[in-house]
Design an enzyme around this catalytic site. Sequence first.
Site, short mmCIF file in Angstrom:
data_model
loop_
_atom_site.label_atom_id
_atom_site.label_comp_id
_atom_site.label_asym_id
_atom_site.label_seq_id
_atom_site.Cartn_x
_atom_site.Cartn_y
_atom_site.Cartn_z
CG ASN A 12 -1.81 1.15 1.35
OD1 ASN A 12 -1.40 2.28 1.10
ND2 ASN A 12 -3.05 0.92 1.73
CG ASP A 14 -3.12 4.60 0.76
OD1 ASP A 14 -3.19 4.44 -0.48
OD2 ASP A 14 -3.96 4.14 1.56
CG HIS A 15 0.72 6.28 4.76
ND1 HIS A 15 -0.22 7.24 5.10
CD2 HIS A 15 0.18 5.09 5.14
CE1 HIS A 15 -1.26 6.65 5.67
NE2 HIS A 15 -1.05 5.34 5.70
CG HIS A 48 -8.27 4.06 1.19
ND1 HIS A 48 -8.42 3.96 2.56
CD2 HIS A 48 -9.48 4.43 0.73
CE1 HIS A 48 -9.66 4.26 2.90
NE2 HIS A 48 -10.32 4.55 1.80
NE ARG A 50 -9.46 8.39 4.66
CZ ARG A 50 -9.68 7.49 5.64
NH1 ARG A 50 -8.90 6.44 5.76
NH2 ARG A 50 -10.65 7.66 6.49
NE ARG A 54 -7.66 11.33 5.81
CZ ARG A 54 -8.15 10.72 6.90
NH1 ARG A 54 -7.39 9.90 7.60
NH2 ARG A 54 -9.37 10.94 7.29
CD GLU A 75 -7.24 -0.33 1.10
OE1 GLU A 75 -7.43 0.69 1.77
OE2 GLU A 75 -6.42 -1.19 1.41
CB THR A 105 -5.68 4.48 9.77
OG1 THR A 105 -5.57 3.43 8.81
CG2 THR A 105 -5.72 3.88 11.17
CB THR A 106 -9.50 1.65 7.53
OG1 THR A 106 -9.11 2.41 6.38
CG2 THR A 106 -10.85 1.03 7.29
CD GLU A 156 -7.08 -6.38 3.16
OE1 GLU A 156 -7.23 -6.32 1.93
OE2 GLU A 156 -6.29 -5.67 3.79
CG HIS A 199 -5.40 -1.60 9.41
ND1 HIS A 199 -4.96 -0.97 10.54
CD2 HIS A 199 -5.90 -0.64 8.61
CE1 HIS A 199 -5.23 0.32 10.43
NE2 HIS A 199 -5.80 0.56 9.27
N GLY A 200 -1.90 -2.53 9.93
CA GLY A 200 -1.00 -2.41 11.08
C GLY A 200 0.13 -3.41 11.12
CG HIS A 222 1.76 3.68 8.81
ND1 HIS A 222 2.30 3.47 10.05
CD2 HIS A 222 1.80 5.02 8.60
CE1 HIS A 222 2.62 4.64 10.59
NE2 HIS A 222 2.32 5.59 9.74
N1 PXP Z 1 -5.84 -3.26 4.15
C1 PXP Z 1 -6.83 -2.33 4.17
C2 PXP Z 1 -8.20 -2.74 3.73
C3 PXP Z 1 -6.57 -1.00 4.57
O1 PXP Z 1 -7.56 -0.10 4.59
C4 PXP Z 1 -5.25 -0.66 4.92
C5 PXP Z 1 -4.94 0.75 5.30
O2 PXP Z 1 -5.24 1.61 4.26
C6 PXP Z 1 -4.27 -1.64 4.86
C7 PXP Z 1 -4.60 -2.94 4.50
C8 PXP Z 1 -2.84 -1.35 5.18
O3 PXP Z 1 -2.70 -0.99 6.51
P1 PXP Z 1 -1.32 -0.43 7.02
O4 PXP Z 1 -1.06 0.83 6.24
O5 PXP Z 1 -1.54 -0.19 8.46
O6 PXP Z 1 -0.29 -1.47 6.73
#
Ligand code: PXP
Length: 250
Positions: A12, A14-15, A48, A50, A54, A75, A105-106, A156, A199-200, A222
């Site tokens: 991912n 995004d950041h 993602h 959003r 952002r 996403e 975050t989600t 997921e 996630h995380g 992240h």
């Molecule tokens: N999976 C989904 C569905 C998410 O929304 C996110 C965060 O955007 C992630 C995975 C990745 O999470 P992280 O950035 O904490 O690794």
Amino acid sequence: MTNPSKLRLGVNIDHVATVRNARGSAYPDPVRAAKLAEAAGANGITAHLREDRRHIRDADIDGLMAALTTPLNFEMAATEEMQAIALRHRPYAVCIVPEKREERTTEGGLDVAGDDKRLARFIAPLREAGSRVSLFIGHEASQIRAAARIGAAVVELHTGAYCDYHYAGEVDQRDAELAALKEGAKLARSLGLEVHAGHGLTYETVAPIAAIPEVMELNIGHFLMAESLFVGMEFAIREMRRLMDAARNA
Ligand code: PXP
């Protein structure tokens, strides 16, 4: 995505866009990051878009669709605006996530069981357009059953609580979350769903999740982007891949 027998890693990006937007500059470019991630062994790229834009922006999605050689996992929230964007691009996968403007975050999974009729109508055109629809949910049996009922191809499972408990040193709760994720993965697979997780996740938390045999893909962002600041993206992704493979083959 590419090799069906191997646990896949979706990166991912995004950041990268978060850093760019913090200064309103043209760099760093998330598409460049995605290409580097692919070169380092990512099996797919997750982004993602959003509602508040952002991090990822519409032009980033255009760029990713044009540049990627691996599948894009797009996403998005279950809104009409996002549905129109997904139908225009027809990405390989669409992952529906809950979205609140005020969250960082989600925070949790989708309430599929409580919104099944609307979500069934919402995902139907995405499926018809050829995108694999994934629902980001918690490990509760009611949510997993609802996801199967409305015709999702993938669930997921949200690993955020498991990771939070780990870093809070709350080992019993962490282990209970892990056990519930394992049960959820088993149930989802038995209902014919493909199982992803994310996630995380970090180097410290990835192994027990990667070891769940039903899980076919992890989506990680992240931590990988944060670690890239110190060791570079290629090393960070290769190290995550190594830890995933070691756990899977143990
Ligand atoms: N999976 C989904 C569905 C998410 O929304 C996110 C965060 O955007 C992630 C995975 C990745 O999470 P992280 O950035 O904490 O690794």
